[in-house]
Design a protein around this motif. Sequence first.
Motif, mmCIF file in Angstrom:
data_model
loop_
_atom_site.group_PDB
_atom_site.id
_atom_site.type_symbol
_atom_site.label_atom_id
_atom_site.label_comp_id
_atom_site.label_asym_id
_atom_site.label_seq_id
_atom_site.Cartn_x
_atom_site.Cartn_y
_atom_site.Cartn_z
ATOM 1 N N ALA A 157 0.815 -1.221 0.000
ATOM 2 C CA ALA A 157 0.000 0.000 0.000
ATOM 3 C C ALA A 157 0.848 1.270 0.000
ATOM 4 O O ALA A 157 0.464 2.271 -0.596
ATOM 5 N N GLU A 158 1.994 1.243 0.632
ATOM 6 C CA GLU A 158 2.829 2.452 0.704
ATOM 7 C C GLU A 158 3.457 2.815 -0.638
ATOM 8 O O GLU A 158 3.950 3.923 -0.830
ATOM 9 N N PHE A 159 3.431 1.899 -1.594
ATOM 10 C CA PHE A 159 4.010 2.153 -2.907
ATOM 11 C C PHE A 159 2.962 2.270 -4.002
ATOM 12 O O PHE A 159 3.280 2.194 -5.180
ATOM 13 N N ARG A 160 1.715 2.454 -3.631
ATOM 14 C CA ARG A 160 0.624 2.597 -4.595
ATOM 15 C C ARG A 160 -0.012 3.964 -4.471
ATOM 16 O O ARG A 160 -0.024 4.562 -3.401
ATOM 17 N N LYS A 161 -0.548 4.439 -5.561
ATOM 18 C CA LYS A 161 -1.331 5.673 -5.580
ATOM 19 C C LYS A 161 -2.751 5.304 -5.961
ATOM 20 O O LYS A 161 -2.977 4.435 -6.790
ATOM 21 N N LYS A 162 -3.686 5.986 -5.353
ATOM 22 C CA LYS A 162 -5.086 5.806 -5.749
ATOM 23 C C LYS A 162 -5.477 6.978 -6.616
ATOM 24 O O LYS A 162 -5.167 8.129 -6.302
ATOM 25 N N LYS A 163 -6.125 6.682 -7.713
ATOM 26 C CA LYS A 163 -6.615 7.724 -8.603
ATOM 27 C C LYS A 163 -8.132 7.667 -8.635
ATOM 28 O O LYS A 163 -8.718 6.597 -8.729
ATOM 29 N N PHE A 164 -8.739 8.816 -8.538
ATOM 30 C CA PHE A 164 -10.188 8.927 -8.654
ATOM 31 C C PHE A 164 -10.481 9.811 -9.851
ATOM 32 O O PHE A 164 -9.914 10.886 -9.990
ATOM 33 N N THR A 165 -11.339 9.351 -10.698
ATOM 34 C CA THR A 165 -11.745 10.162 -11.842
ATOM 35 C C THR A 165 -13.252 10.374 -11.789
ATOM 36 O O THR A 165 -14.002 9.509 -11.347
ATOM 37 N N TYR A 166 -13.647 11.517 -12.226
ATOM 38 C CA TYR A 166 -15.056 11.857 -12.294
ATOM 39 C C TYR A 166 -15.414 12.095 -13.748
ATOM 40 O O TYR A 166 -14.644 12.695 -14.488
#
Length: 65
Positions: free
Chosen positions: A8-17
């Motif tokens: 988890a510390e090496f991942r990014k979460k992306k949110f798109t609308y």
Amino acid sequence: MDAEDLPAEFRKKKFTYAADKKAIIAAWKRGVPVDGTHIERRRRVIYALTATAIQDFKNSLLAEQ
């Protein structure tokens, strides 16, 4: 390597609308204006040659000769 397999510390979460165009259109049709949108009416002109128009054009070219 798939990003889901990383810690988890090496991942990014992306949110798109994205705009729900069907909901916006439905709201406008009900008379409810939606902030940030407007109605734009466009006219499309489509030119097409029909078989008779093509034949008439050919005949006019042959008549000139």
